[in-house]
Write an enzyme that holds these catalytic residues in place. Structure first.
Site, mmCIF file in Angstrom:
data_model
loop_
_atom_site.group_PDB
_atom_site.id
_atom_site.type_symbol
_atom_site.label_atom_id
_atom_site.label_comp_id
_atom_site.label_asym_id
_atom_site.label_seq_id
_atom_site.Cartn_x
_atom_site.Cartn_y
_atom_site.Cartn_z
ATOM 1 N N ARG A 109 66.531 38.334 75.738
ATOM 2 C CA ARG A 109 66.292 38.261 77.186
ATOM 3 C C ARG A 109 64.935 37.657 77.487
ATOM 4 O O ARG A 109 64.093 37.495 76.621
ATOM 5 C CB ARG A 109 66.345 39.670 77.792
ATOM 6 C CG ARG A 109 67.727 40.300 77.725
ATOM 7 C CD ARG A 109 67.750 41.659 78.402
ATOM 8 N NE ARG A 109 66.757 42.568 77.841
ATOM 9 C CZ ARG A 109 66.197 43.579 78.508
ATOM 10 N NH1 ARG A 109 66.541 43.808 79.747
ATOM 11 N NH2 ARG A 109 65.314 44.358 77.923
ATOM 12 N N TYR B 126 49.063 48.523 76.072
ATOM 13 C CA TYR B 126 49.559 47.147 75.938
ATOM 14 C C TYR B 126 48.401 46.183 75.665
ATOM 15 O O TYR B 126 48.496 45.288 74.824
ATOM 16 C CB TYR B 126 50.295 46.762 77.222
ATOM 17 C CG TYR B 126 51.098 45.487 77.163
ATOM 18 C CD1 TYR B 126 52.233 45.389 76.360
ATOM 19 C CD2 TYR B 126 50.746 44.389 77.947
ATOM 20 C CE1 TYR B 126 52.992 44.228 76.333
ATOM 21 C CE2 TYR B 126 51.505 43.221 77.929
ATOM 22 C CZ TYR B 126 52.625 43.144 77.122
ATOM 23 O OH TYR B 126 53.373 41.988 77.105
ATOM 24 N N SER C 4 49.178 38.252 75.561
ATOM 25 C CA SER C 4 49.302 38.461 77.000
ATOM 26 C C SER C 4 47.920 38.328 77.614
ATOM 27 O O SER C 4 46.910 38.537 76.933
ATOM 28 C CB SER C 4 49.830 39.879 77.274
ATOM 29 O OG SER C 4 49.628 40.228 78.630
ATOM 30 N N ASN D 105 65.079 46.824 64.839
ATOM 31 C CA ASN D 105 63.938 47.249 65.643
ATOM 32 C C ASN D 105 62.682 46.805 64.895
ATOM 33 O O ASN D 105 62.395 47.312 63.808
ATOM 34 C CB ASN D 105 63.987 48.775 65.804
ATOM 35 C CG ASN D 105 62.769 49.328 66.516
ATOM 36 O OD1 ASN D 105 61.817 48.600 66.813
ATOM 37 N ND2 ASN D 105 62.784 50.623 66.791
ATOM 38 N N VAL D 106 61.939 45.865 65.473
ATOM 39 C CA VAL D 106 60.793 45.282 64.755
ATOM 40 C C VAL D 106 59.770 46.323 64.319
ATOM 41 O O VAL D 106 59.055 46.118 63.337
ATOM 42 C CB VAL D 106 60.078 44.188 65.592
ATOM 43 C CG1 VAL D 106 60.985 43.000 65.835
ATOM 44 C CG2 VAL D 106 59.518 44.739 66.896
ATOM 45 N N ASN E 29 57.927 37.702 69.408
ATOM 46 C CA ASN E 29 57.973 37.842 70.856
ATOM 47 C C ASN E 29 58.277 39.276 71.308
ATOM 48 O O ASN E 29 57.944 39.652 72.427
ATOM 49 C CB ASN E 29 59.038 36.878 71.403
ATOM 50 C CG ASN E 29 59.368 37.161 72.850
ATOM 51 O OD1 ASN E 29 58.594 36.874 73.748
ATOM 52 N ND2 ASN E 29 60.534 37.758 73.081
#
Length: 243
Positions: free
Chosen positions: A11, A154, A141, A60-61, A89
């Site tokens: 996605r 994050y 990010s 699941n990474v 990603n």
């Protein structure tokens, strides 16, 4: 068979990257997903529609054992396949003020972005070094370079990705392997769907959110032969919000 693996490829930005690589490269696209098989299959269909080949691969990474098992099984079934491109990603957010942040909200976010990068990249890095070629792109990010209030977890995870990118780039550069990070700002995806876009674009000099395709264009360039002299870089793609 030369392959490009995109984690969290079902996605949003991940899906856009898979589709862009299908258009602009000759790679067999490995679309990693964790739980949303339907979205992964939809992305695969788009990849095929664009004339490329691909497959979906579930893990699941953040789970080292799961990553190793899934990738080892895939490699055994495809002994001739060479993964030349890794796009790390996969990432999640669990936003909230630090003083109210739970241990789980910290660990899950850090494990997905940071340990996910380790688990997947570490599996392939020796093979890349032997082949003397590779392209690794890590999704950072604006939060990882500027820091964002309400996203201490994050920001920490993505800031660590930035530092890891710079360090690994120096280790593997002699073998023709580049390692770069891409740091998006506000990009219109499911992940930003709950944000107040009208308020937030006031912070963005270009006065709009970015599109996932624009990030995919940058990633596509970085994994191409054209980008061989770019490594250890963190490229901001954020409409001027921070640079």
């Amino acid at each position: 068979m030369k392959c490009a693996l995109v984690t969290g490829g079902s996605r949003g930005i991940g899906s856009a990257i898979c589709q862009k690589l299908a258009e602009e490269s000759n790679y067999h696209i490995l679309i990693n997903y964790q739980s949303n098989k339907e979205a992964a299959e939809k992305t695969l269909q788009e990849v095929v529609n664009k004339g490329a080949t691909g497959e979906i691969i579930q893990f699941n990474v953040s789970n080292a054992e799961e990553v190793t098992t899934a990738l080892s099984n895939w490699q055994e079934k495809n002994p001739e396949a060479i993964v030349e491109v890794i796009v790390n990603n996969a990432g999640i957010t669990k936003d909230g003020l630090f003083m109210w942040m739970t241990q789980d909200d910290w660990s899950n976010v850090v494990n997905t972005s940071l340990n996910g990068f380790f688990n997947v990249t570490n599996f392939f890095i020796q093979k890349m070094l032997r082949n003397k070629y590779g392209r690794i792109v890590n999704m950072a990010s604006v939060s990882g370079v500027k820091g964002t209030a309400g996203q201490t977890n994050y920001s920490a995870a993505k800031g660590a990705i930035v530092a890891a990118t710079k360090a690994l780039a120096q280790e593997v550069a002699k073998r023709n392997i580049t390692v770069n990070a891409v740091a998006p700002g506000f990009i219109r995806t499911d992940m930003t769907g709950s944000l107040d876009e009208n308020e937030l674009i006031k912070l963005v000099p270009v006065n709009r959110f970015g599109e996932a395709e624009e990030v995919a264009d940058l990633v596509s360039f970085l994994v191409s032969k054209k980008a061989g002299y770019i490594t250890g870089e963190v490229i901001n793609i954020n409409g001027g919000i921070y640079s």
